[in-house]
Design an enzyme around this catalytic site. Structure first.
Site, mmCIF file in Angstrom:
data_model
loop_
_atom_site.group_PDB
_atom_site.id
_atom_site.type_symbol
_atom_site.label_atom_id
_atom_site.label_comp_id
_atom_site.label_asym_id
_atom_site.label_seq_id
_atom_site.Cartn_x
_atom_site.Cartn_y
_atom_site.Cartn_z
ATOM 1 N N LYS A 222 0.723 -7.061 1.983
ATOM 2 C CA LYS A 222 1.316 -6.866 3.214
ATOM 3 C C LYS A 222 0.679 -6.514 4.604
ATOM 4 O O LYS A 222 -0.462 -7.519 4.428
ATOM 5 C CB LYS A 222 2.081 -5.011 3.508
ATOM 6 C CG LYS A 222 2.853 -5.367 2.485
ATOM 7 C CD LYS A 222 3.594 -3.894 2.147
ATOM 8 C CE LYS A 222 4.227 -3.780 1.283
ATOM 9 N NZ LYS A 222 5.090 -2.403 0.872
ATOM 10 N N ARG A 263 2.229 -1.705 -7.479
ATOM 11 C CA ARG A 263 3.191 -2.589 -6.999
ATOM 12 C C ARG A 263 2.951 -3.509 -6.217
ATOM 13 O O ARG A 263 2.644 -4.126 -4.861
ATOM 14 C CB ARG A 263 4.766 -2.103 -6.600
ATOM 15 C CG ARG A 263 5.803 -3.343 -6.056
ATOM 16 C CD ARG A 263 7.025 -2.505 -5.075
ATOM 17 N NE ARG A 263 8.302 -3.246 -5.105
ATOM 18 C CZ ARG A 263 7.961 -4.472 -4.370
ATOM 19 N NH1 ARG A 263 7.171 -4.443 -3.761
ATOM 20 N NH2 ARG A 263 8.968 -5.447 -4.400
HETATM 21 N N1 PMM Z 1 8.058 -3.243 -0.513
HETATM 22 C C1 PMM Z 1 8.349 -3.830 -0.809
HETATM 23 C C2 PMM Z 1 9.220 -3.606 -1.891
HETATM 24 N N2 PMM Z 1 9.500 -2.725 -2.745
HETATM 25 N N3 PMM Z 1 9.350 -0.671 -3.250
HETATM 26 C C3 PMM Z 1 8.987 0.976 -2.922
HETATM 27 N N4 PMM Z 1 8.500 1.321 -4.159
HETATM 28 N N5 PMM Z 1 7.083 0.296 -2.444
HETATM 29 C C4 PMM Z 1 7.278 -0.283 -1.643
HETATM 30 O O1 PMM Z 1 6.290 -0.562 -0.602
HETATM 31 C C5 PMM Z 1 8.052 -1.632 -1.610
HETATM 32 C C6 PMM Z 1 9.224 -1.554 -2.372
HETATM 33 C C7 PMM Z 1 8.183 -5.063 0.769
HETATM 34 O O2 PMM Z 1 7.041 -5.502 -0.648
HETATM 35 P P1 PMM Z 1 7.868 -7.422 -1.144
HETATM 36 O O3 PMM Z 1 8.915 -7.629 0.004
HETATM 37 O O4 PMM Z 1 6.961 -8.173 -1.354
HETATM 38 O O5 PMM Z 1 8.683 -6.912 -2.609
#
Ligand code: PMM
Length: 283
Positions: A222, A263
């Site tokens: 991020k 994650r």
């Molecule tokens: N961040 C993203 C997408 N889904 N779900 C949870 N539970 N927590 C997060 O911090 C989160 C998420 C955004 O990241 P991406 O675009 O790389 O998937």
């Protein structure tokens, strides 16, 4: 203390899990467009599992800052076949969606967990649907959709406010009939948060854990890591693909404080980091 949700198979119990990200989107911030084809998404998920992911999080709608909403029918077209194929291979899948109908279809296709970045706020049908489904539910701290979330990153005391807003969502889950033992809380790193907010939340995971629920942390690649590691001469943020060592360091800290899951996009480095954090926690 280590907390985990009820409702997971034995093989996924008793330790901090590594959740691998499978974005079936054209526009996610770090891997958008790479796995839009279902076969590519399935192949990517398999490779994350072979690197040591415990569970893969399949999502069809980008939530990066500024992203516009996706038609839920198109979301389902992207993800359901992928979930079905992975689940049929015995791979543990979570569905990353803000839409109740997508959660329903994905659990029908074999997903074990619903991961909702809106904490039930984007779709009024989500919490009752999850109550009905009876699966573990990741309830993330959220203040608004991606097109306006940067303007919502305003806090006097971010830890106290995020904690209170998560407590309110946990209450809403219970009122909707979700067994609170199935709820995982997530401070939503990068969602309506500036870098300093993210660091304060990561520093105070103990205060979030006082809510008595397992925690999930999604810090992978991020922007706050990009700015932390900015080029000292130009001030340019570190590119997204070069933030995995920092992501792993956050995972080590998270595992050391006993979070349920991290994650991440790059699983192998985080797998090792979680082992270090867990060993440190056990002492
Ligand atoms: N961040 C993203 C997408 N889904 N779900 C949870 N539970 N927590 C997060 O911090 C989160 C998420 C955004 O990241 P991406 O675009 O790389 O998937």
């Amino acid at each position: 203390m280590f907390l985990e949700p009820v409702g997971l198979p034995e093989s996924l119990r008793g330790r901090t899990l590594v959740m691998g990200v499978v974005n079936v989107t054209p526009d996610s911030f770090s891997d958008g467009g790479l796995h839009l084809d279902p076969a590519a998404a399935v192949a990517h998920a398999r490779s994350l599992i072979s690197e040591g992911a415990d569970i893969v999080d399949v999502g069809g709608e980008s939530t990066r800052p500024g992203a516009t909403r996706l038609d839920p029918t198109e979301e389902r077209r992207r993800v359901i076949a992928v979930v079905e194929t992975l689940a049929s291979e015995g791979i543990a899948v979570s569905i990353d969606t803000m839409n109740a109908d997508t959660a329903l279809a994905a659990v029908g296709a074999g997903a074990l967990v619903v991961n909702d970045v809106s904490g039930g706020l984007a779709d009024a049908a989500m919490l009752p649907t999850v109550a009905e489904l009876g699966v573990p539910y990741v309830c993330m701290h959220w203040r608004g959709h991606a097109d306006r979330m940067n303007s919502l990153a305003v806090y006097d005391d971010v830890v106290t406010e995020v904690r209170a807003e998560l407590a309110a969502r946990l209450d809403a889950c219970e009122r909707a009939g979700i067994d609170p033992r199935r709820v995982v809380l997530d401070p939503g790193i990068g969602f309506a948060k500036e870098a300093a907010h993210n660091w304060a939340l990561l520093h105070h995971l103990d205060r979030l854990a006082e809510l008595g629920r397992p925690l999930l942390i999604g810090a992978s690649r991020k922007r706050f890591l990009g700015s932390l590691l900015a080029d000292p001469s130009t001030g340019e943020p570190r590119p997204t693909g070069e933030r995995d060592a920092a992501t792993a360091a956050v995972a080590a800290i998270a595992a050391a404080s006993g979070v349920w899951a991290v994650r991440v996009h790059a699983v192998a480095a985080t797998r090792d980091a979680v082992a270090v954090g867990t060993a440190w926690r056990h002492g």
